[in-house]
Design an enzyme around this catalytic site. Structure first.
Site, PDB file in Angstrom:
ATOM      1  N   GLY A   1      26.142  46.163  36.178  1.00  0.00           N
ATOM      2  CA  GLY A   1      26.761  46.175  34.846  1.00  0.00           C
ATOM      3  C   GLY A   1      26.801  47.578  34.264  1.00  0.00           C
ATOM      4  O   GLY A   1      26.527  47.793  33.078  1.00  0.00           O
TER       5      GLY A   1
ATOM      6  N   ASN B   1      20.629  45.411  35.232  1.00  0.00           N
ATOM      7  CA  ASN B   1      21.011  45.550  33.824  1.00  0.00           C
ATOM      8  C   ASN B   1      22.038  44.505  33.379  1.00  0.00           C
ATOM      9  O   ASN B   1      22.045  44.099  32.225  1.00  0.00           O
ATOM     10  CB  ASN B   1      21.573  46.960  33.614  1.00  0.00           C
ATOM     11  CG  ASN B   1      22.327  47.081  32.301  1.00  0.00           C
ATOM     12  OD1 ASN B   1      21.736  47.233  31.238  1.00  0.00           O
ATOM     13  ND2 ASN B   1      23.655  46.991  32.358  1.00  0.00           N
TER      14      ASN B   1
ATOM     15  N   SER C   1      14.496  41.531  27.344  1.00  0.00           N
ATOM     16  CA  SER C   1      14.767  41.569  25.897  1.00  0.00           C
ATOM     17  C   SER C   1      13.520  41.135  25.159  1.00  0.00           C
ATOM     18  O   SER C   1      12.724  40.325  25.682  1.00  0.00           O
ATOM     19  CB  SER C   1      15.912  40.608  25.577  1.00  0.00           C
ATOM     20  OG  SER C   1      15.996  40.406  24.184  1.00  0.00           O
TER      21      SER C   1
ATOM     22  N   TYR D   1      19.846  32.429  25.900  1.00  0.00           N
ATOM     23  CA  TYR D   1      19.579  33.831  26.221  1.00  0.00           C
ATOM     24  C   TYR D   1      18.069  34.087  26.269  1.00  0.00           C
ATOM     25  O   TYR D   1      17.565  34.707  27.213  1.00  0.00           O
ATOM     26  CB  TYR D   1      20.242  34.713  25.165  1.00  0.00           C
ATOM     27  CG  TYR D   1      20.045  36.191  25.353  1.00  0.00           C
ATOM     28  CD1 TYR D   1      20.748  36.892  26.327  1.00  0.00           C
ATOM     29  CD2 TYR D   1      19.161  36.917  24.534  1.00  0.00           C
ATOM     30  CE1 TYR D   1      20.582  38.259  26.490  1.00  0.00           C
ATOM     31  CE2 TYR D   1      19.002  38.276  24.686  1.00  0.00           C
ATOM     32  CZ  TYR D   1      19.715  38.952  25.667  1.00  0.00           C
ATOM     33  OH  TYR D   1      19.539  40.305  25.813  1.00  0.00           O
ATOM     34  N   SER D   2      17.352  33.593  25.242  1.00  0.00           N
ATOM     35  CA  SER D   2      15.907  33.842  25.175  1.00  0.00           C
ATOM     36  C   SER D   2      15.195  33.229  26.376  1.00  0.00           C
ATOM     37  O   SER D   2      14.335  33.871  27.005  1.00  0.00           O
ATOM     38  CB  SER D   2      15.331  33.267  23.873  1.00  0.00           C
ATOM     39  OG  SER D   2      15.956  33.879  22.765  1.00  0.00           O
TER      40      SER D   2
ATOM     41  N   LYS E   1      15.727  35.297  29.469  1.00  0.00           N
ATOM     42  CA  LYS E   1      14.966  36.549  29.544  1.00  0.00           C
ATOM     43  C   LYS E   1      13.474  36.267  29.776  1.00  0.00           C
ATOM     44  O   LYS E   1      12.793  37.055  30.447  1.00  0.00           O
ATOM     45  CB  LYS E   1      15.200  37.387  28.280  1.00  0.00           C
ATOM     46  CG  LYS E   1      16.638  37.916  28.149  1.00  0.00           C
ATOM     47  CD  LYS E   1      17.049  38.841  29.309  1.00  0.00           C
ATOM     48  CE  LYS E   1      18.402  39.511  29.062  1.00  0.00           C
ATOM     49  NZ  LYS E   1      18.822  40.399  30.161  1.00  0.00           N
TER      50      LYS E   1
HETATM   51  N1  LIG Z   1      22.375  45.368  23.218  1.00  0.00           N
HETATM   52  C1  LIG Z   1      21.179  44.874  22.885  1.00  0.00           C
HETATM   53  O1  LIG Z   1      20.800  44.862  21.704  1.00  0.00           O
HETATM   54  C2  LIG Z   1      20.243  44.349  23.944  1.00  0.00           C
HETATM   55  C3  LIG Z   1      18.958  43.966  23.541  1.00  0.00           C
HETATM   56  C4  LIG Z   1      18.063  43.504  24.502  1.00  0.00           C
HETATM   57  C5  LIG Z   1      18.450  43.430  25.822  1.00  0.00           C
HETATM   58  N2  LIG Z   1      19.714  43.791  26.193  1.00  0.00           N
HETATM   59  C6  LIG Z   1      20.070  43.673  27.607  1.00  0.00           C
HETATM   60  O2  LIG Z   1      20.601  44.890  28.080  1.00  0.00           O
HETATM   61  C7  LIG Z   1      21.495  44.648  29.174  1.00  0.00           C
HETATM   62  C8  LIG Z   1      22.801  45.378  28.922  1.00  0.00           C
HETATM   63  O3  LIG Z   1      23.374  44.850  27.750  1.00  0.00           O
HETATM   64  P1  LIG Z   1      24.396  45.652  26.813  1.00  0.00           P
HETATM   65  O4  LIG Z   1      23.865  45.585  25.445  1.00  0.00           O
HETATM   66  O5  LIG Z   1      24.735  46.945  27.428  1.00  0.00           O
HETATM   67  O6  LIG Z   1      25.635  44.627  26.872  1.00  0.00           O
HETATM   68  P2  LIG Z   1      27.179  44.825  27.206  1.00  0.00           P
HETATM   69  O7  LIG Z   1      27.706  46.052  26.587  1.00  0.00           O
HETATM   70  O8  LIG Z   1      27.782  43.506  26.872  1.00  0.00           O
HETATM   71  O9  LIG Z   1      27.168  45.037  28.783  1.00  0.00           O
HETATM   72  C9  LIG Z   1      26.792  44.003  29.641  1.00  0.00           C
HETATM   73  C10 LIG Z   1      27.122  44.444  31.047  1.00  0.00           C
HETATM   74  O10 LIG Z   1      26.760  43.381  31.941  1.00  0.00           O
HETATM   75  C11 LIG Z   1      27.895  43.153  32.767  1.00  0.00           C
HETATM   76  N3  LIG Z   1      27.919  41.817  33.315  1.00  0.00           N
HETATM   77  C12 LIG Z   1      27.859  40.629  32.691  1.00  0.00           C
HETATM   78  N4  LIG Z   1      27.973  39.635  33.582  1.00  0.00           N
HETATM   79  C13 LIG Z   1      28.108  40.217  34.805  1.00  0.00           C
HETATM   80  C14 LIG Z   1      28.265  39.736  36.117  1.00  0.00           C
HETATM   81  N5  LIG Z   1      28.351  38.419  36.383  1.00  0.00           N
HETATM   82  N6  LIG Z   1      28.340  40.628  37.130  1.00  0.00           N
HETATM   83  C15 LIG Z   1      28.280  41.951  36.893  1.00  0.00           C
HETATM   84  N7  LIG Z   1      28.168  42.480  35.662  1.00  0.00           N
HETATM   85  C16 LIG Z   1      28.076  41.606  34.638  1.00  0.00           C
HETATM   86  C17 LIG Z   1      29.083  43.425  31.876  1.00  0.00           C
HETATM   87  O11 LIG Z   1      30.257  43.541  32.649  1.00  0.00           O
HETATM   88  P3  LIG Z   1      31.736  43.210  32.049  1.00  0.00           P
HETATM   89  O12 LIG Z   1      32.168  44.419  31.285  1.00  0.00           O
HETATM   90  O13 LIG Z   1      32.555  42.938  33.272  1.00  0.00           O
HETATM   91  O14 LIG Z   1      31.562  42.004  31.172  1.00  0.00           O
HETATM   92  C18 LIG Z   1      28.622  44.717  31.254  1.00  0.00           C
HETATM   93  O15 LIG Z   1      28.781  45.791  32.131  1.00  0.00           O
HETATM   94  C19 LIG Z   1      21.648  43.132  29.253  1.00  0.00           C
HETATM   95  O16 LIG Z   1      20.829  42.613  30.267  1.00  0.00           O
HETATM   96  C20 LIG Z   1      21.153  42.659  27.896  1.00  0.00           C
HETATM   97  O17 LIG Z   1      20.659  41.339  27.927  1.00  0.00           O
HETATM   98  C21 LIG Z   1      20.615  44.254  25.290  1.00  0.00           C
END
Ligand SMILES: NC(=O)c1ccc[n+]([C@@H]2O[C@H](COP(=O)([O-])OP(=O)(O)OC[C@H]3O[C@@H](n4cnc5c(N)ncnc54)[C@H](OP(=O)(O)O)[C@@H]3O)[C@@H](O)[C@H]2O)c1
Length: 237
Positions: free
Chosen positions: A13, A90, A145, A160-161, A164
């Protein structure tokens, strides 16, 4: 030509958000980064941007919900590099929109578990052959998370929770199974980060969200394994 002497990192990702920032930071630290992305155009674009800035980057098509895609990505990787030092799981999804556990849509729960739990397990299983060839010792970092912490568990986003919390358990399981193979396995709560998932009101930049993940990849002793981290501190499960 195969990457032989350089440290290597695969980030799933990595086409946007925290994953893209992790790729940039690791590239700047001298890693040859592999941009795992199911979105071919955006994954290629990210990889090209990093190359144009003078760093080493390769795009790898990778959908973590598709075992065939993971297997093919693994084959592509072996044509480009002879070892993997860092795997960052990720990629993740957040599909809850005001859901409550009392009326949770279990099809949505299944999709969430497939991307956030089964996906990382399959990616680790397939890429272990490359991590075992790391001369420095392989490192796996699962992006979890705070929502997955049982200590702080609320009623927020149940699918989601739960996913994780399960990813944290996956971390402990692999850390135990790999403890004699010099492969460290940890998970990280990046905090609330301004991305498509976190939204524009989130308190943290992507740079801050990536910081502890990059630190675990590049700076901490190899002996640190089986732990849950936030802001470079071990936190409760
Ligand atoms: N943002 C926050 O506040 C936050 C907080 C805690 C944890 N996190 C964790 O951090 C990580 C990154 O999140 P983010 O905030 O950067 O979110 P994001 O901007 O929505 O990015 C998510 C990424 O995951 C990819 N993805 C989703 N499903 C996939 C699949 N089946 N195969 C390959 N790639 C896939 C998406 O690809 P596409 O573009 O193709 O959809 C994108 O590149 C996640 O695990 C999330 O749970 C985020």
């Amino acid at each position: 030509m195969k990457t032989e002497h350089q440290r290597t990192a695969l980030i799933t990702g990595a086409n946007k958000g925290i994953g893209k920032e992790i790729a940039w930071q690791l590239a700047k630290r001298g890693f040859a980064v592999f941009i795992g992305s199911r979105d071919i155009a955006k994954g290629r674009e990210t990889s090209e941007e990093i190359c144009q800035a003078g760093y080493e980057s390769t795009f790898i098509e990778l959908d973590v919900t598709d075992p065939v895609s993971i297997r093919m990505a693994c084959g592509t990787f072996s044509q480009k590099a002879d070892h993997l030092d860092i795997l960052v799981n990720n990629a993740g999804v957040l599909e809850d929109h005001g859901e409550n556990i009392l009326n949770l849509n279990t099809e949505m729960l299944d999709r969430t578990l497939k991307a956030n739990v089964t996906g990382p397990i399959l990616v680790i299983q397939d890429f272990l052959q490359h991590l075992r060839k790391s001369r420095l010792g392989g490192r796996i970092i699962n992006v979890s998370s705070g929502a997955g912490s049982l200590t702080g568990m609320s009623t927020y986003a149940p699918a989601y929770s739960i996913s994780k919390t399960a990813l944290n358990a996956v971390t402990k399981q692999f850390a135990g199974a790999l403890k004699d193979q010099n492969i460290a396995v940890n998970c990280v709560d990046p905090g609330w980060v301004r991305t498509d998932m976190g939204g524009p009101s989130a308190s943290r930049s992507v740079e801050k969200g990536a910081e502890t993940i990059v630190w675990l990849a590049a700076d901490v002793p190899q002996s640190e394994t089986g732990k849950f981290w936030h802001d470079k501190q071990e936190v409760e499960w």
